[in-house]
Motif scaffolding. Structure first.
Motif, PDB file in Angstrom:
ATOM      1  N   ASP A 249      46.642  18.373 -34.425  1.00  0.00           N
ATOM      2  CA  ASP A 249      45.963  19.666 -34.308  1.00  0.00           C
ATOM      3  C   ASP A 249      44.891  19.698 -35.393  1.00  0.00           C
ATOM      4  O   ASP A 249      45.189  19.616 -36.589  1.00  0.00           O
ATOM      5  CB  ASP A 249      46.967  20.807 -34.506  1.00  0.00           C
ATOM      6  N   VAL A 250      43.630  19.784 -34.969  1.00  0.00           N
ATOM      7  CA  VAL A 250      42.494  19.736 -35.895  1.00  0.00           C
ATOM      8  C   VAL A 250      41.936  21.134 -36.077  1.00  0.00           C
ATOM      9  O   VAL A 250      41.572  21.801 -35.097  1.00  0.00           O
ATOM     10  CB  VAL A 250      41.398  18.783 -35.364  1.00  0.00           C
ATOM     11  N   LYS A 251      41.880  21.598 -37.325  1.00  0.00           N
ATOM     12  CA  LYS A 251      41.385  22.953 -37.564  1.00  0.00           C
ATOM     13  C   LYS A 251      40.798  23.057 -38.970  1.00  0.00           C
ATOM     14  O   LYS A 251      40.959  22.168 -39.804  1.00  0.00           O
ATOM     15  CB  LYS A 251      42.508  23.972 -37.390  1.00  0.00           C
TER      16      LYS A 251
ATOM     17  N   ILE B 255      43.916  17.696 -40.330  1.00  0.00           N
ATOM     18  CA  ILE B 255      44.703  17.205 -39.196  1.00  0.00           C
ATOM     19  C   ILE B 255      46.162  17.488 -39.511  1.00  0.00           C
ATOM     20  O   ILE B 255      46.693  16.968 -40.499  1.00  0.00           O
ATOM     21  CB  ILE B 255      44.491  15.705 -38.964  1.00  0.00           C
ATOM     22  N   ASN B 256      46.775  18.337 -38.715  1.00  0.00           N
ATOM     23  CA  ASN B 256      48.156  18.750 -38.975  1.00  0.00           C
ATOM     24  C   ASN B 256      48.319  19.221 -40.418  1.00  0.00           C
ATOM     25  O   ASN B 256      49.312  18.944 -41.092  1.00  0.00           O
ATOM     26  CB  ASN B 256      49.140  17.612 -38.678  1.00  0.00           C
ATOM     27  N   GLY B 257      47.291  19.932 -40.903  1.00  0.00           N
ATOM     28  CA  GLY B 257      47.331  20.502 -42.250  1.00  0.00           C
ATOM     29  C   GLY B 257      46.964  19.541 -43.358  1.00  0.00           C
ATOM     30  O   GLY B 257      47.057  19.898 -44.533  1.00  0.00           O
ATOM     31  N   MET B 258      46.515  18.325 -43.005  1.00  0.00           N
ATOM     32  CA  MET B 258      46.266  17.303 -44.023  1.00  0.00           C
ATOM     33  C   MET B 258      44.806  16.876 -44.034  1.00  0.00           C
ATOM     34  O   MET B 258      44.165  16.776 -42.995  1.00  0.00           O
ATOM     35  CB  MET B 258      47.133  16.056 -43.746  1.00  0.00           C
TER      36      MET B 258
ATOM     37  N   GLU C 188      46.856  12.326 -29.194  1.00  0.00           N
ATOM     38  CA  GLU C 188      46.549  13.531 -28.418  1.00  0.00           C
ATOM     39  C   GLU C 188      45.994  14.577 -29.386  1.00  0.00           C
ATOM     40  O   GLU C 188      46.718  15.090 -30.246  1.00  0.00           O
ATOM     41  CB  GLU C 188      47.806  14.041 -27.724  1.00  0.00           C
ATOM     42  N   VAL C 189      44.709  14.845 -29.259  1.00  0.00           N
ATOM     43  CA  VAL C 189      44.004  15.687 -30.225  1.00  0.00           C
ATOM     44  C   VAL C 189      43.706  17.050 -29.613  1.00  0.00           C
ATOM     45  O   VAL C 189      43.126  17.134 -28.526  1.00  0.00           O
ATOM     46  CB  VAL C 189      42.668  15.029 -30.659  1.00  0.00           C
ATOM     47  N   THR C 190      44.100  18.096 -30.296  1.00  0.00           N
ATOM     48  CA  THR C 190      43.754  19.459 -29.891  1.00  0.00           C
ATOM     49  C   THR C 190      42.690  20.000 -30.836  1.00  0.00           C
ATOM     50  O   THR C 190      42.848  19.938 -32.065  1.00  0.00           O
ATOM     51  CB  THR C 190      44.988  20.376 -29.914  1.00  0.00           C
ATOM     52  N   ASN C 191      41.607  20.493 -30.266  1.00  0.00           N
ATOM     53  CA  ASN C 191      40.519  21.047 -31.065  1.00  0.00           C
ATOM     54  C   ASN C 191      40.780  22.522 -31.328  1.00  0.00           C
ATOM     55  O   ASN C 191      40.600  23.372 -30.466  1.00  0.00           O
ATOM     56  CB  ASN C 191      39.185  20.874 -30.326  1.00  0.00           C
TER      57      ASN C 191
ATOM     58  N   THR D 117      42.316  19.767 -25.296  1.00  0.00           N
ATOM     59  CA  THR D 117      43.063  18.615 -25.808  1.00  0.00           C
ATOM     60  C   THR D 117      42.533  17.350 -25.146  1.00  0.00           C
ATOM     61  O   THR D 117      42.260  17.343 -23.948  1.00  0.00           O
ATOM     62  CB  THR D 117      44.567  18.772 -25.535  1.00  0.00           C
ATOM     63  N   PHE D 118      42.368  16.311 -25.926  1.00  0.00           N
ATOM     64  CA  PHE D 118      41.849  15.038 -25.431  1.00  0.00           C
ATOM     65  C   PHE D 118      42.796  13.933 -25.878  1.00  0.00           C
ATOM     66  O   PHE D 118      43.297  13.943 -27.009  1.00  0.00           O
ATOM     67  CB  PHE D 118      40.445  14.792 -25.992  1.00  0.00           C
ATOM     68  N   LYS D 119      43.031  12.964 -24.992  1.00  0.00           N
ATOM     69  CA  LYS D 119      43.932  11.857 -25.317  1.00  0.00           C
ATOM     70  C   LYS D 119      43.138  10.572 -25.536  1.00  0.00           C
ATOM     71  O   LYS D 119      42.525  10.047 -24.606  1.00  0.00           O
ATOM     72  CB  LYS D 119      44.967  11.652 -24.211  1.00  0.00           C
ATOM     73  N   TYR D 120      43.117  10.091 -26.771  1.00  0.00           N
ATOM     74  CA  TYR D 120      42.559   8.778 -27.076  1.00  0.00           C
ATOM     75  C   TYR D 120      43.664   7.734 -26.904  1.00  0.00           C
ATOM     76  O   TYR D 120      44.776   7.920 -27.405  1.00  0.00           O
ATOM     77  CB  TYR D 120      42.041   8.725 -28.507  1.00  0.00           C
TER      78      TYR D 120
END
Length: 576
Positions: free
Chosen positions: A39-41, A57-60, A77-80, A118-121
Motif C-alpha cells: 500500500d503506497v501512500k 510502502i506499508n508505512g516504510m 500487488e501495489v495499491t495506489n 491496484t496493479f500487479k507486477y
C-alpha cells in the motif's frame, strides 16, 4: 543379441528421459513465487529531523527489502493510495525477459496507476545480485519511494567470495521542497533550479541542522528519534557484505567506513575482479557489494559517512554508525567522521571507473564488433525560452500513450515516426565551450534497433550553458546489461579510442557514469523484445528531457495485459 541391444537402448533412452523430466520438475520445485502486497501512500515523516510528506510502502521508507533466489517469480500487488497522484514502480536492474510490461516506466511500458487502483507486477529474477526498485512517475523516487532487491544464487551454487553476514545500505539525497515545487521551477520562465539537497540519508536517516534555516514551530526537531543515525551492528572478527546502492536525485557520492578498507566484489549484479578502496565513488542507480572485516578496536564504534562529489557541496555529510557489538549502538565514535575526497578532483573517480573489471571465471566476453554505433552528445539547451537537457540537441518528451502499446498495436500517430539523430557535428562542436545550441528541438521519436544485433553507445559529455562547467551524468539502461568498453577524457575519437576498448574482461552493468568533459563507451545486444528507456538517472535531468527510448523485437512481444492500458489512445482499449 541384436534384439537385446535394441531393448537395452530403449531402456537407456527411457531412463534419460525420466532423468531430464526429474531435473525439470526439480527446477520448477526450486523456483518459488514471492508474493508481496504493498500500500503506497503519503505520510508525514522526519527522516532528517525536518517534517515533510514522504511516500511510504506499508508505512516504510525505504520500502521493504525484496529477498529472492535466482529463478524465483516476484509478484508485487501495489495499491495506489496517494489520493491525488498517479504511480509507477520500476524494478531497477531486473531485465524483464518476457515481461516488458512489468518494467514499471510510465509512458514507456505502462499507463500509470491512478489513485485507488491496484496493479500487479509479475516478473522473474533470473540472475543473482543486488538490485533496486523505485518510483518512475514524475520525480516520486526522491519523495521516498524506493527500496532494495537482493537475489541469492541457486541452491548448491556458491559465490566467489566468503562473508558471514549480508546487509543492504541505500544512499540518497533529500530535499525539503516537494517534487511539485521542483517540477514547476524546472518548467518555468524564468527557470528555477532545484538547488543542492538539504541532507544526505544513509538507509533513510540523516541529520539536518535545524538552526540553519527558520521553520515553523515543530517542523524541525533535532531530538526526534526518527532521525537518529542508522546503525549497522557488527560482531568483531566477522566479515560483512555491504550492498551499497545510490538512489540520489542529484548527487554523485563517496562512501567511506572509518578505519576499514572495502573490497569491491560485485557491481550491478556482476562479479568484479576484487580490488580494495578506502572510499567508494557511487552514482545514482549504481549498486556495489563491498566486503569489510570487523577487525578494528572492538571497544568503540566507528563512523560511516557519505559526501557529495562532482558538485560544489552545500550539503552536510551523511553519517551512520558502525557499531561493534556489545558497545551501545547509539554511542558516538570518539573521533571526527572521515573526511571524504575533494569534490572537484575527477581523476580518482575516473580511475575507479576504469578499475572495475569482470571477475576471472565469470567473464561474459562481448561480441568483438558492433552492427551499429550511436553517439549521444549530452548538452543543455534553451527551447522556446525553456531550459532543457538534450541528447544530440534533441530534448525528449514522453507521449500520452505508452510506447510498448503503441508499437505492439501499430498506433503510429501517437509519436513521431522520424528517426532521431545518431550523432552530432563531430568536427566543429567544441565540448569545452558554452555552446549556442539555438538549434535545439523537442521530440518523442525513438531509436528502433534490429533484433539480436550488437549496438555501441558512445556517451559524449560537453560544457553546459554555464561557462567552464561539465556535469556528471549516470546513465541507466532498462531491459539490458551492457559491457563497459571504456572511459576517456575529452572528445571521443572514433578512429583511435575504439582501439583502446577492453574486449577481454569488461564489466557488465546497467548504470554507468559519464564523467565531466569525457566519454563512456557501451556495447549491448538488442535481444530483449520491448520498448526500453535509456536515461540520465539525475531526476531533474531526466525530467528536463535527458532520455531516449530503444525499441527492439516488438513483433516477438506477447499479448499485452489490459492492466497496462487506460491512458492516451488506450482508453478503453483491449478491456474485457
Amino acid at each position: 543379441m541384436a534384439g537385446l541391444l535394441q531393448h537395452s537402448g530403449i531402456i537407456m533412452k527411457l531412463a534419460a528421459l525420466c532423468f531430464i523430466t526429474y531435473l525439470r520438475v526439480a527446477q520448477i520445485a526450486e523456483a518459488r513465487i514471492r508474493y508481496h502486497k504493498w500500500d503506497v501512500k503519503y505520510e508525514f515523516r522526519s527522516p532528517d529531523c525536518y517534517k515533510k510528506l514522504v511516500i511510504t510502502i506499508n508505512g516504510m521508507s525505504p520500502g521493504p527489502t525484496i529477498l529472492a533466489q535466482q529463478g524465483d517469480t516476484i509478484i508485487v500487488e501495489v495499491t495506489n493510495s496517494l489520493i491525488t497522484e498517479n504511480l509507477a514502480i520500476h524494478w531497477h536492474g531486473i531485465r524483464q525477459k518476457g515481461t516488458p510490461w512489468s518494467d514499471g516506466t510510465e509512458a514507456v511500458t505502462q499507463c500509470p496507476l491512478v489513485p485507488g487502483d491496484t496493479f500487479k507486477y509479475q516478473f522473474t529474477v533470473d540472475r543473482a545480485g543486488t538490485y533496486l526498485y523505485h518510483g518512475h512517475y514524475g520525480m516520486q523516487r526522491e519523495s521516498g519511494l524506493y527500496g532494495s532487491i537482493r537475489v541469492s544464487p541457486p541452491d548448491g551454487v556458491s559465490e566467489p567470495f566468503a562473508y558471514d553476514y549480508d546487509r543492504s545500505i541505500i544512499l540518497t539525497d533529500w530535499y525539503h521542497k516537494s517534487t511539485y515545487e521542483q517540477a514547476v521551477g524546472l518548467s518555468s520562465i524564468p527557470f528555477v533550479w532545484v538547488g543542492e539537497p538539504q541532507s544526505l540519508l544513509i538507509q533513510g536517516k540523516g541529520k539536518f541542522d535545524c538552526s540553519s534555516a527558520p521553520a515553523p514551530s515543530g517542523v524541525c526537531n533535532a531530538s526526534n528519534p526518527e532521525c537518529s543515525p542508522y546503525v549497522l551492528t557488527v560482531v568483531p572478527g566477522k566479515t560483512y557484505r555491504l550492498r551499497v546502492a545510490s538512489l540520489t536525485a542529484l548527487s554523485a557520492l563517496s562512501f567511506q567506513v572509518e578505519g576499514h578498507n572495502m573490497t569491491v566484489v560485485e557491481a550491478d549484479g556482476h562479479y568484479v575482479e576484487p580490488f580494495v578502496v578506502n572510499n567508494l565513488f557511487i552514482y545514482s542507480g549504481e549498486t556495489y557489494s563491498v566486503l569489510i572485516k570487523a577487525d578494528q578496536d572492538p571497544s568503540r564504534n566507528y563512523w560511516m559517512s557519505t559526501n557529495v562529489v562532482s558538485r560544489k557541496p552545500e550539503t552536510a555529510d551523511g553519517l551512520a554508525i558502525l557499531n561493534y557489538y556489545p558497545n551501545h549502538p547509539q554511542r558516538s565514535p570518539p573521533t571526527l567522521p572521515p573526511a571524504g575526497p575533494i569534490w572537484n578532483n575527477t581523476a580518482p573517480r575516473l580511475a575507479q571507473s576504469q578499475a572495475i573489471k569482470a571477475r576471472q571465471g565469470f567473464i561474459h566476453p562481448p561480441p568483438p564488433s558492433s552492427d551499429r554505433v550511436i553517439v549521444f552528445l549530452n548538452t543543455q539547451n534553451t527551447i522556446n525560452g525553456y531550459f532543457r537537457w538534450s541528447v544530440n540537441n534533441v530534448s525528449f518528451s514522453l507521449p500520452n500513450t505508452p510506447y510498448l502499446v503503441a508499437l505492439r498495436q501499430n498506433l503510429h500517430r501517437v509519436f513521431n515516426q522520424n528517426p532521431p539523430p545518431e550523432g552530432y557535428d563531430f568536427a566543429n562542436y567544441d565540448i569545452y565551450s558554452k555552446a549556442n545550441n539555438t538549434n535545439g528541438t523537442s521530440s518523442n521519436a525513438i531509436y528502433r534497433l534490429q533484433f539480436n544485433t550488437t549496438v555501441d553507445i558512445i556517451l559524449q559529455n560537453a560544457n553546459t550553458m554555464t561557462v567552464s562547467n561539465s556535469e556528471t551524468h549516470p546513465w541507466h539502461l532498462h531491459g539490458h546489461d551492457f559491457w563497459v568498453l571504456g572511459y576517456g577524457k575529452g572528445k571521443f575519437d572514433i578512429h583511435n579510442d575504439t582501439k583502446k576498448y577492453n574486449l577481454v574482461n569488461p564489466i557488465m552493468k546497467n548504470t554507468v557514469p559519464l564523467h565531466p568533459y569525457g566519454w563512456t563507451a557501451l556495447r549491448f545486444r538488442a535481444d530483449n523484445p520491448g520498448a526500453w528507456l535509456f536515461h540520465c538517472h539525475v531526476e531533474a535531468h531526466f525530467y528536463m528531457g535527458m532520455r531516449v527510448v530503444f525499441a527492439e523485437g516488438i513483433e516477438k512481444v506477447g499479448k499485452l495485459p489490459s492492466s497496462i492500458m487506460g491512458c492516451g489512445e488506450t482508453k478503453g482499449f483491449d478491456k474485457p
